[in-house]
Design a protein around this motif. Structure first.
Motif, PDB file in Angstrom:
ATOM      1  N   CYS A   1       0.827  -1.198   0.000  1.00 17.81           N
ATOM      2  CA  CYS A   1       0.000   0.000   0.000  1.00 17.81           C
ATOM      3  C   CYS A   1       0.862   1.249   0.000  1.00 17.81           C
ATOM      4  O   CYS A   1       1.851   1.346   0.739  1.00 17.81           O
TER       5      CYS A   1
ATOM      6  N   MET B   1      -0.384   4.088   0.807  1.00 19.38           N
ATOM      7  CA  MET B   1      -0.965   4.992   1.806  1.00 19.38           C
ATOM      8  C   MET B   1      -0.385   4.676   3.182  1.00 19.38           C
ATOM      9  O   MET B   1       0.195   3.618   3.395  1.00 19.38           O
ATOM     10  N   ASP B   2      -0.606   5.611   4.085  1.00 19.90           N
ATOM     11  CA  ASP B   2      -0.017   5.436   5.413  1.00 19.90           C
ATOM     12  C   ASP B   2      -1.053   5.717   6.506  1.00 19.90           C
ATOM     13  O   ASP B   2      -0.748   6.389   7.495  1.00 19.90           O
ATOM     14  N   CYS B   3      -2.254   5.202   6.313  1.00 17.95           N
ATOM     15  CA  CYS B   3      -3.344   5.458   7.261  1.00 17.95           C
ATOM     16  C   CYS B   3      -2.907   5.016   8.660  1.00 17.95           C
ATOM     17  O   CYS B   3      -2.408   3.890   8.827  1.00 17.95           O
TER      18      CYS B   3
ATOM     19  N   CYS C   1      -4.060   1.512  10.188  1.00 16.17           N
ATOM     20  CA  CYS C   1      -4.073   0.301   9.368  1.00 16.17           C
ATOM     21  C   CYS C   1      -2.775  -0.495   9.455  1.00 16.17           C
ATOM     22  O   CYS C   1      -1.686   0.051   9.247  1.00 16.17           O
TER      23      CYS C   1
ATOM     24  N   ILE D   1      -1.487  -2.565   7.417  1.00 16.36           N
ATOM     25  CA  ILE D   1      -0.681  -2.751   6.192  1.00 16.36           C
ATOM     26  C   ILE D   1      -0.228  -1.406   5.606  1.00 16.36           C
ATOM     27  O   ILE D   1       0.163  -1.327   4.443  1.00 16.36           O
ATOM     28  N   ARG D   2      -0.279  -0.359   6.408  1.00 19.21           N
ATOM     29  CA  ARG D   2       0.203   0.955   5.977  1.00 19.21           C
ATOM     30  C   ARG D   2       1.660   0.846   5.519  1.00 19.21           C
ATOM     31  O   ARG D   2       2.410  -0.008   6.003  1.00 19.21           O
TER      32      ARG D   2
ATOM     33  N   GLY E   1      -4.627  -3.262  -0.783  1.00 20.62           N
ATOM     34  CA  GLY E   1      -4.048  -1.967  -0.466  1.00 20.62           C
ATOM     35  C   GLY E   1      -3.910  -1.164  -1.755  1.00 20.62           C
ATOM     36  O   GLY E   1      -4.153  -1.680  -2.847  1.00 20.62           O
ATOM     37  N   GLU E   2      -3.506   0.082  -1.635  1.00 21.39           N
ATOM     38  CA  GLU E   2      -3.375   0.911  -2.847  1.00 21.39           C
ATOM     39  C   GLU E   2      -2.013   0.614  -3.461  1.00 21.39           C
ATOM     40  O   GLU E   2      -1.031   1.304  -3.220  1.00 21.39           O
TER      41      GLU E   2
HETATM   42 FE1  FES Z   1      -3.553   1.228   2.624  1.00 20.69          FE
HETATM   43 FE2  FES Z   1      -4.576   0.425   4.841  1.00 20.69          FE
HETATM   44  S1  FES Z   1      -3.113   2.065   4.585  1.00 20.69           S
HETATM   45  S2  FES Z   1      -4.993  -0.366   2.892  1.00 20.69           S
END
Ligand code: FES
Ligand code: SAM
Length: 357
Positions: free
Chosen positions: A74, A76-78, A81, A83-84, A120-121
């Motif tokens: 992924c 992204m870095d939520c 989450c 899997i960030r 994930g992205e």
């Molecule tokens: Fe990408 Fe959770 S940060 S799926």
């Protein structure tokens, strides 16, 4: 506390008149204050009314969607989450397009008629790659199954390409209706961008799924009720709601104790607002309470989503700790789920379960 005007303005600005109104003709209309009162007043009655409403609209069927978690890479870095991208401890995997297609085709042969492809992205999954996967699944399954994608925020052009390739449904939770909380959780990303993406998804004619987590740090009761109202304003065909479960390797480690009751009441509220929507009994609910999915199915939910991927991948898609069914082949999950569903007087249903809209 949530600034409802702000959230309201965002959704109004992002849902133009070309979008159909909410998915139900008989949905109740509530203000946020009324919902907060209902949320507290008589929770058992709320859940039982939601169950009644669900059985009236959907009968005793619980629709099965075959979930394929195709990648945990992924960009992204939520902060919530597991899997960030910053979680160096996550063991990464990516299914090949052929593996994804084969998993769907095999499950089709065993009776599945809906697949949810989630990841994930992951930049590997360009429009071309996803479109090829969708087209091949459709072709090899005689164009019978419905395909749902859950591949994050993309451009209008990207969604259009995926729709043209044959994708029927798209899932994109808005996570929280509080714009400030959203930005905090997603490193400054704006809620309006996500709502804009949902508007594109809807305008393109996808069956539209969204939803939220409950119990995020900073979420008030008002936020939760505003989340419920937002699903109605969007006109969701599908709504996924799950408890936030802190992952130890994220900035939100240890921030909240997951609270299933809060999730159940949120599901019940949304069922009252969107009687015809499809709502999964989420794995996250089953992960914090052994009876979590049965409780959800008795409070308004009508869908289950067993993971039909290989065990070697399943136990790497770790959004949160304590995730259930990691070591079971999906056949084992099926029989377990069928028993759980029967125990609450409902029956498992493998049909396509399209939107009732
Ligand atoms: Fe990408 Fe959770 S940060 S799926
Ligand atoms: N990348 C896509 C997206 O962001 O929409 C799909 C994958 S994302 C991992 C799927 C969902 O997992 C999110 O929408 C979020 O609600 C949920 N999720 C992520 N972390 C979670 C956590 N710690 N506890 C519970 N649910 C979580």
């Amino acid at each position: 506390m949530i600034d409802t005007d702000k959230a309201d303005k965002i959704i109004t600005a992002n849902t133009s008149s070309e979008l159909p109104p909410n998915a139900s003709s008989s949905a109740a209309q509530y203000t946020q204050d009324e919902l907060v009162r209902i949320f507290h007043e008589d929770p058992e009655r709320l859940k039982s009314l939601a169950d009644e409403c669900c059985r009236r609209e959907h009968g005793s069927s619980v629709y099965v969607r075959g979930l394929i978690e195709y990648s945990n890479f992924c960009s992204m870095d939520c902060t919530y989450c597991g899997i960030r991208k910053s979680n160096a401890g996550a063991a990464r995997y990516r299914m090949t397009p052929d593996e994804i297609i084969a998993a769907a085709v095999r499950a089709f042969g065993e009776g599945y008629r809906t697949f949810v492809l989630q990841g994930g992205e992951d930049p590997f999954f360009t429009d071309d790659v996803l479109a090829t996967i969708v087209t091949n699944i459709k072709k090899q399954c005689r164009y019978e199954p419905a395909i749902t994608l859950s591949a994050g925020v993309r451009s209008y052009q990207s969604y259009r390409r995926l729709k043209e390739a044959g994708a029927d449904r798209y899932l994109l939770r808005f996570e929280t209706s509080d714009p400030d909380l959203y930005a905090k959780l997603k490193n400054g990303e704006s809620l309006s961008r996500r709502l804009d993406a949902l508007r594109s998804i809807k305008a393109l004619g996808f069956e539209t799924g969204s939803g939220f987590m409950t119990g995020l740090p900073g979420e008030s009761d008002e936020t939760l009720c505003s989340n419920a109202l937002l699903t109605q304003k969007i006109g969701c065909d599908m709504v996924g709601i799950g408890p936030f479960i802190p992952h130890p390797d994220t900035p939100l480690a240890g921030t909240a104790k997951p609270d299933l009751e809060r999730t159940l009441r949120a599901v019940a509220l949304v069922r009252m607002l969107l009687p015809r929507a499809h709502m999964p009994a989420t794995t996250a609910a089953g992960s914090i309470d052994n009876m979590g999915r049965e409780k959800m199915l008795s409070a308004g939910a009508n869908v289950v989503m067993p993971n039909i991927g290989a065990v070697e991948y399943k136990n790497k898609y770790l959004l949160y700790p304590g995730k259930i069914c990691l070591d079971e082949e999906y056949h084992e999950c099926e029989s377990c789920l069928a028993g759980r569903i029967a125990s609450i007087g409902k029956k498992i249903d493998y049909s396509i379960g399209s939107s009732l809209r």
